[in-house]
Design an enzyme around this catalytic site. Structure first.
Site, PDB file in Angstrom:
ATOM      1  CE1 TYR A 153      17.117  -3.312 -19.675  1.00 56.69           C
ATOM      2  CE2 TYR A 153      19.207  -1.763 -19.341  1.00 56.69           C
ATOM      3  CZ  TYR A 153      17.646  -2.374 -18.897  1.00 56.69           C
ATOM      4  OH  TYR A 153      17.042  -1.724 -18.090  1.00 56.69           O
ATOM      5  CE  LYS A 212      14.642  -0.969 -20.826  1.00 57.09           C
ATOM      6  NZ  LYS A 212      13.338  -0.731 -20.421  1.00 57.09           N
ATOM      7  CB  VAL A 251      25.499  -4.860  -7.081  1.00 58.16           C
ATOM      8  CG1 VAL A 251      25.032  -3.519  -7.010  1.00 58.16           C
ATOM      9  CG2 VAL A 251      26.738  -5.098  -6.340  1.00 58.16           C
ATOM     10  CB  VAL A 252      21.236  -3.857  -3.795  1.00 64.90           C
ATOM     11  CG1 VAL A 252      20.778  -3.769  -2.706  1.00 64.90           C
ATOM     12  CG2 VAL A 252      21.566  -2.515  -4.317  1.00 64.90           C
ATOM     13  CG  PHE A 303      26.906  -6.891  -2.241  1.00 64.99           C
ATOM     14  CD1 PHE A 303      27.522  -7.924  -3.185  1.00 64.99           C
ATOM     15  CD2 PHE A 303      27.500  -5.632  -2.397  1.00 64.99           C
ATOM     16  CE1 PHE A 303      28.573  -7.660  -3.920  1.00 64.99           C
ATOM     17  CE2 PHE A 303      28.704  -5.440  -3.182  1.00 64.99           C
ATOM     18  CZ  PHE A 303      29.222  -6.379  -3.650  1.00 64.99           C
ATOM     19  CB  THR A 336      30.519   5.289  -8.423  1.00 66.97           C
ATOM     20  OG1 THR A 336      30.238   5.860  -9.747  1.00 66.97           O
ATOM     21  CG2 THR A 336      31.840   5.469  -7.954  1.00 66.97           C
ATOM     22  NE  ARG A 354      24.296   3.395 -14.338  1.00 66.33           N
ATOM     23  CZ  ARG A 354      24.129   2.104 -14.683  1.00 66.33           C
ATOM     24  NH1 ARG A 354      24.628   1.993 -15.952  1.00 66.33           N
ATOM     25  NH2 ARG A 354      23.503   1.146 -14.035  1.00 66.33           N
TER      26      ARG A 354
HETATM   27  N1  NAD Z   1      15.194  -2.123 -11.570  1.00 64.73           N
HETATM   28  C1  NAD Z   1      16.494  -1.151 -12.141  1.00 64.73           C
HETATM   29  O1  NAD Z   1      17.403  -0.762 -11.292  1.00 64.73           O
HETATM   30  C2  NAD Z   1      16.099  -0.395 -13.521  1.00 64.73           C
HETATM   31  C3  NAD Z   1      17.086   0.512 -13.780  1.00 64.73           C
HETATM   32  C4  NAD Z   1      16.653   1.156 -15.033  1.00 64.73           C
HETATM   33  C5  NAD Z   1      15.724   0.763 -15.737  1.00 64.73           C
HETATM   34  N2  NAD Z   1      14.827  -0.220 -15.193  1.00 64.73           N
HETATM   35  C6  NAD Z   1      13.693  -0.658 -16.072  1.00 64.73           C
HETATM   36  O2  NAD Z   1      12.586  -0.969 -15.297  1.00 64.73           O
HETATM   37  C7  NAD Z   1      11.758  -1.718 -15.725  1.00 64.73           C
HETATM   38  C8  NAD Z   1      11.556  -3.063 -14.889  1.00 64.73           C
HETATM   39  O3  NAD Z   1      12.616  -3.208 -14.281  1.00 64.73           O
HETATM   40  P1  NAD Z   1      12.592  -4.323 -13.035  1.00 64.73           P
HETATM   41  O4  NAD Z   1      13.763  -4.005 -12.141  1.00 64.73           O
HETATM   42  O5  NAD Z   1      11.428  -4.492 -12.285  1.00 64.73           O
HETATM   43  O6  NAD Z   1      12.797  -5.648 -13.724  1.00 64.73           O
HETATM   44  P2  NAD Z   1      12.326  -7.120 -13.701  1.00 64.73           P
HETATM   45  O7  NAD Z   1      13.040  -7.877 -14.340  1.00 64.73           O
HETATM   46  O8  NAD Z   1      11.852  -7.530 -12.196  1.00 64.73           O
HETATM   47  O9  NAD Z   1      10.655  -6.854 -14.431  1.00 64.73           O
HETATM   48  C9  NAD Z   1      10.565  -6.929 -15.838  1.00 64.73           C
HETATM   49  C10 NAD Z   1       8.980  -7.623 -16.005  1.00 64.73           C
HETATM   50  O10 NAD Z   1       8.775  -7.693 -17.340  1.00 64.73           O
HETATM   51  C11 NAD Z   1       8.416  -8.985 -17.799  1.00 64.73           C
HETATM   52  N3  NAD Z   1       8.750  -9.244 -19.137  1.00 64.73           N
HETATM   53  C12 NAD Z   1      10.213  -9.318 -19.678  1.00 64.73           C
HETATM   54  N4  NAD Z   1      10.136  -9.440 -21.011  1.00 64.73           N
HETATM   55  C13 NAD Z   1       8.741  -9.434 -21.360  1.00 64.73           C
HETATM   56  C14 NAD Z   1       8.018  -9.418 -22.424  1.00 64.73           C
HETATM   57  N5  NAD Z   1       8.675  -9.848 -23.746  1.00 64.73           N
HETATM   58  N6  NAD Z   1       6.715  -9.569 -22.441  1.00 64.73           N
HETATM   59  C15 NAD Z   1       5.990  -9.306 -21.303  1.00 64.73           C
HETATM   60  N7  NAD Z   1       6.571  -9.081 -20.273  1.00 64.73           N
HETATM   61  C16 NAD Z   1       7.920  -9.311 -20.114  1.00 64.73           C
HETATM   62  C17 NAD Z   1       9.224  -9.796 -16.678  1.00 64.73           C
HETATM   63  O11 NAD Z   1       8.606 -11.150 -16.651  1.00 64.73           O
HETATM   64  C18 NAD Z   1       9.151  -8.925 -15.419  1.00 64.73           C
HETATM   65  O12 NAD Z   1       8.063  -9.225 -14.675  1.00 64.73           O
HETATM   66  C19 NAD Z   1      12.312  -2.556 -17.172  1.00 64.73           C
HETATM   67  O13 NAD Z   1      11.794  -1.808 -18.223  1.00 64.73           O
HETATM   68  C20 NAD Z   1      13.796  -2.092 -16.796  1.00 64.73           C
HETATM   69  O14 NAD Z   1      14.657  -1.803 -18.167  1.00 64.73           O
HETATM   70  C21 NAD Z   1      15.055  -1.008 -14.058  1.00 64.73           C
HETATM   71  O1  UDX Z   2      27.871  -9.760  -7.318  1.00 63.64           O
HETATM   72  C1  UDX Z   2      27.898  -8.586  -7.857  1.00 63.64           C
HETATM   73  C2  UDX Z   2      27.105  -8.016  -9.049  1.00 63.64           C
HETATM   74  C3  UDX Z   2      27.399  -6.710  -9.524  1.00 63.64           C
HETATM   75  N1  UDX Z   2      28.408  -6.232  -9.355  1.00 63.64           N
HETATM   76  C4  UDX Z   2      28.825  -4.940  -9.612  1.00 63.64           C
HETATM   77  O2  UDX Z   2      27.934  -4.045  -9.349  1.00 63.64           O
HETATM   78  C5  UDX Z   2      27.774  -2.979 -10.147  1.00 63.64           C
HETATM   79  C6  UDX Z   2      26.021  -2.772 -10.472  1.00 63.64           C
HETATM   80  O3  UDX Z   2      25.752  -3.942 -11.288  1.00 63.64           O
HETATM   81  P1  UDX Z   2      24.200  -4.596 -11.360  1.00 63.64           P
HETATM   82  O4  UDX Z   2      24.517  -5.994 -12.034  1.00 63.64           O
HETATM   83  O5  UDX Z   2      23.618  -4.409 -10.059  1.00 63.64           O
HETATM   84  O6  UDX Z   2      23.647  -3.506 -12.323  1.00 63.64           O
HETATM   85  P2  UDX Z   2      23.922  -2.290 -13.529  1.00 63.64           P
HETATM   86  O7  UDX Z   2      24.435  -1.249 -13.029  1.00 63.64           O
HETATM   87  O8  UDX Z   2      25.318  -2.876 -14.226  1.00 63.64           O
HETATM   88  O9  UDX Z   2      22.680  -2.334 -14.373  1.00 63.64           O
HETATM   89  C7  UDX Z   2      21.857  -1.934 -13.831  1.00 63.64           C
HETATM   90  O10 UDX Z   2      21.505  -0.693 -14.221  1.00 63.64           O
HETATM   91  C8  UDX Z   2      20.660   0.094 -15.055  1.00 63.64           C
HETATM   92  C9  UDX Z   2      19.490  -1.005 -15.155  1.00 63.64           C
HETATM   93  O11 UDX Z   2      18.667  -0.461 -16.601  1.00 63.64           O
HETATM   94  C10 UDX Z   2      19.629  -2.097 -15.231  1.00 63.64           C
HETATM   95  O12 UDX Z   2      18.412  -2.995 -15.269  1.00 63.64           O
HETATM   96  C11 UDX Z   2      20.455  -2.750 -14.197  1.00 63.64           C
HETATM   97  O13 UDX Z   2      20.372  -3.979 -13.753  1.00 63.64           O
HETATM   98  C12 UDX Z   2      28.583  -3.360 -11.451  1.00 63.64           C
HETATM   99  O14 UDX Z   2      29.680  -2.575 -11.502  1.00 63.64           O
HETATM  100  C13 UDX Z   2      28.722  -4.759 -11.287  1.00 63.64           C
HETATM  101  O15 UDX Z   2      30.234  -5.101 -11.738  1.00 63.64           O
HETATM  102  C14 UDX Z   2      29.516  -6.684  -8.138  1.00 63.64           C
HETATM  103  O16 UDX Z   2      30.403  -6.011  -7.607  1.00 63.64           O
HETATM  104  N2  UDX Z   2      29.155  -7.845  -7.564  1.00 63.64           N
END
Ligand code: NAD
Ligand code: UDX
Length: 343
Positions: A173, A177, A215-216, A219, A238, A303
């Protein structure tokens, strides 16, 4: 020419957009492609784009982590189209803008098939850039705070190159990216494509998958189900959590503005995972237990976004604080789980 404030001017002018854009008597709608539009952030973005009656929205998604259910309010709408498509395959559609979100975002899902995650980030982004080049579309990539890895500077600003393990279980990932960002800039410099890069920090809100693993959502689902909140060790790590409507607003401002980015979009409010658990407990279920469990490798220890650029270049900053966002997400989770609040 758009810029990120640095000297990244492209060698060639961008491709011409469709002649309809310049038509004198016919104002075409803006055609917008959203990849990953059936997912969490994507479906909220689609809702916002559809509110503008000058927009036509085409979603492509392979439904790996997304769901048609997230878009059901738009089925049959004349300005909306949904295509089952995997972005690792080529696609040809006539569009003016591409929001490229397709990629699993939750660590448990992106680690599930890491080779596919890399393909989605690299081949998927190449395909979307190829499409942007062919039709002269502007393209926005949703990159991530994970490009900073386990950051050694705090808070993170966009000039930081990151501290990423290239061979770890998160690399599919993080490095995926990072390559996607490289491809965006190479297409920009080499072919004049209009690019926008958002570095998104942890985002939460309604429509997250209930068993998403992030995580959110974990929880909140645990608190509603009366299950212990699982804080992964050490619990002092964080994160900074942005509510999804703020995120969508930032993404649209970035797309519509003149700056390529990368630009951090996130909420600078920073919480340890123990603090987050305490907040969820207090807001949703004061009787719930908080327990600690094992963590996974390479979990970033801290972070927090520096959003100076987003503020100055996009006029954007988040408006919804965590204690207001959690109850909004709780309502959505309760209605999907069919569990009402205790009297
Ligand atoms: N939510 C976050 O906290 C977070 C943080 C950083 C970056 N992002 C980025 O934002 C974007 C959306 O994240 P999200 O939280 O909505 O995730 P999500 O998993 O809910 O959405 C991703 C979508 O992409 C689709 N997808 C995955 N692989 C695919 C493929 N090969 N072809 C077509 N569709 C595909 C999935 O089915 C899904 O609908 C992602 O690019 C993610 O990396 C999200
Ligand atoms: O049940 C849980 C899940 C997660 N965590 C902790 O919560 C923190 C956040 O974890 P998450 O899995 O929600 O997400 P992360 O921050 O690791 O990755 C995230 O950040 C950047 C995005 O690009 C990713 O898509 C997103 O999932 C981590 O430190 C993890 O150890 C818990 O303490 N309990």
């Amino acid at each position: 020419m758009a810029s990120n404030g640095d000297n990244n001017a492209s060698a060639k002018p961008p491709p011409e957009p469709s002649p309809l854009r310049k038509a004198k008597f016919f104002q075409a709608n803006m055609r917008i492609l959203v990849t990953g539009g059936a997912g969490f952030i994507g479906s909220h973005l689609v809702d916002r784009l559809m509110q503008n009656e000058k927009n036509e929205v085409i979603v492509v998604d392979n439904y790996f982590t997304g769901s048609k259910d997230n878009l059901k309010q738009w089925f049959g709408h004349p300005r909306f189209e949904l295509i089952r498509h995997d972005v690792t395959e080529t696609l040809l559609v006539e569009v003016d803008q591409i929001y490229h979100l397709a990629c699993p975002a939750s660590p448990i899902f992106y680690k599930y098939n890491p080779v596919k995650t890399i393909k989605t980030n690299v081949i998927g982004t190449l395909n979307m850039l190829g499409l942007a080049k062919r039709v002269g579309a502007r393209i926005l990539l949703t990159s991530t705070s994970e490009v900073y890895g386990d950051p050694l500077i705090h808070p993170q600003d966009e000039s930081y190159w990151g501290n990423v393990n290239p061979i770890g279980v998160r690399s599919c990932y993080d490095e995926g990216k990072r390559v996607a960002e490289t491809l965006m800039f190479d297409y920009h410099r080499q072919h004049g494509i209009e690019i926008r890069i958002a570095r998104i920090f942890n985002t939460y809100g309604p429509r997250m998958n209930i068993d998403d693993g992030r995580v959110v959502s974990n929880f909140i689902a645990q608190a509603i189900r009366d299950e212990p909140l699982t804080v992964q060790l050490p619990g002092t790590q964080t994160r900074s959590f942005c509510y999804v409507s703020d995120m969508v607003d930032g993404l649209i401002r970035l797309m519509e503005g003149d700056n390529t980015g990368p630009i951090n979009i996130g909420n600078p409010g920073e919480f340890t995972m123990l603090e987050l658990a305490e907040n969820v407990k207090e807001l949703i279920n004061p009787d719930v237990q908080i327990i600690t469990v094992e963590n996974t490798p390479d979990d970033p220890r801290q972070r927090k976004p520096d959003i100076t650029k987003a503020k100055s270049l996009l006029g954007w900053e988040p408006t919804i604080k965590l204690s207001d966002g959690i109850p909004l997400m709780e309502d959505d989770f309760r209605s999907r789980l069919g569990i009402s609040r205790k009297k």
